[in-house]
Design a protein around this motif. Structure first.
Motif, PDB file in Angstrom:
ATOM      1  N   ARG A  22       0.200  -1.453   0.043  1.00  0.00           N
ATOM      2  CA  ARG A  22       0.004  -0.164   0.068  1.00  0.00           C
ATOM      3  C   ARG A  22       1.328   1.132  -0.181  1.00  0.00           C
ATOM      4  N   TYR A  65      -2.557   9.017  -1.952  1.00  0.00           N
ATOM      5  CA  TYR A  65      -2.847   7.363  -2.020  1.00  0.00           C
ATOM      6  C   TYR A  65      -3.127   7.501  -0.055  1.00  0.00           C
ATOM      7  N   THR A  68      -5.828   4.041   4.161  1.00  0.00           N
ATOM      8  CA  THR A  68      -7.343   2.420   4.766  1.00  0.00           C
ATOM      9  C   THR A  68      -7.723   2.989   6.264  1.00  0.00           C
TER      10      THR A  68
END
Length: 282
Positions: A22, A65, A68
């Motif tokens: 990620r 980005y 999460t």
């Protein structure tokens, strides 16, 4: 890796390395089209100054980005606000935000409305508005039988950028094997693509390859100068291989494009209704 992903045109790149799987951001560009300077890398973003060579038009590009994890969302929003350029600057913000700013950007009612409001407030402070996605409602799927669909990937711009690039169109491409669908931002004429000769490594394993090369190489060039003779032979080999590859692989390429078009249509259908068992298997 950048060369493999970007091809022969996108020779320049900068990256924000990933943490495990990620957070990675890769920005590639064609130096004959744009000049990229003043790269800045943050926790959740990569920013730079982009100048279009043909017009000297300059704007700030920020690609993100988003995290999460819930406890990192507010830090992400604050970092985005800190990147806001001075008044009069053009600004384009793109990427995987891992966050929606409207409840309608998810196909299920279980949304965190407080976080939606905080994200929308951050966008308002940045004076950003969304570039409308023409052909999809959602950009991400968890790929379950009854999938959760969300619009996690977005393009935002400020008014100065929007006025200067008035003919832009944002389209979703086929998700293919991805859980996210790629997004393509272009002007109303679409991207310009050259058609250079490209040698594919797998050609050498295909029947008829050696025969085509030998036939083209052994043909009389009509040149006595060794340099001209070599140039002619290489050119002739390229022409013959291009023609041979069109004959050999045209059908398979058509099938690939048909498959991608079918996947895109199923992507769009899934935005509006659950897919049937046969559609999912297909």
């Amino acid at each position: 890796i950048a060369s493999f992903l970007g091809g022969h045109n996108l020779k320049n790149f900068v990256q924000r390395p990933a943490t495990a799987t990620r957070g990675g951001i890769l920005l590639l560009w064609d130096e004959s089209v744009v000049d990229v300077k003043d790269v800045c890398i943050g926790t959740f973003f990569l920013s730079c100054k982009v100048t279009i060579v043909s017009s000297t038009t300059t704007f700030k590009l920020t690609t993100v980005y988003g995290p999460t994890r819930s406890n990192l969302k507010d830090a992400f929003f604050q970092e985005l606000i800190s990147e806001k350029p001075p008044p009069g600057s053009k600004w384009l913000v793109i990427g995987d935000f891992n966050q929606i700013y409207r409840a309608q950007d998810k196909n299920k009612p279980n949304v965190n409305r407080s976080r939606i409001v905080r994200f929308r407030n951050a966008l308002n402070l940045c004076e950003l508005k969304e570039i409308h996605l023409q052909n999809r409602k959602f950009t991400w799927s968890n790929e379950q039988t009854n999938p959760t669909l969300s619009k996690l990937d977005s393009f935002f711009c400020n008014e100065d950028w929007d006025l200067d690039f008035g003919t832009h169109i944002l389209h979703a491409l086929s998700s293919s094997l991805l859980d996210h669908c790629p997004l393509l931002l272009a002007n109303d004429k679409g991207p310009q693509r050259s058609k250079p000769f490209r040698f594919e490594n797998f050609w050498i394993k295909m029947p008829g390859f050696k025969k085509v090369v030998q036939g083209a190489w052994s043909a009389n060039s009509g040149h006595s100068d060794p340099y001209l003779n070599l140039f002619h032979k290489l050119t002739e080999v390229g022409k013959k291989l291009r023609k041979w590859s069109r004959t050999m692989f045209a059908h398979s390429k058509v099938q690939i494009h048909m498959a991608l078009e079918l996947i895109l249509r199923l992507d769009v259908a899934q935005d509006l209704r659950p897919l049937s068992t046969s559609e999912r298997e297909l």
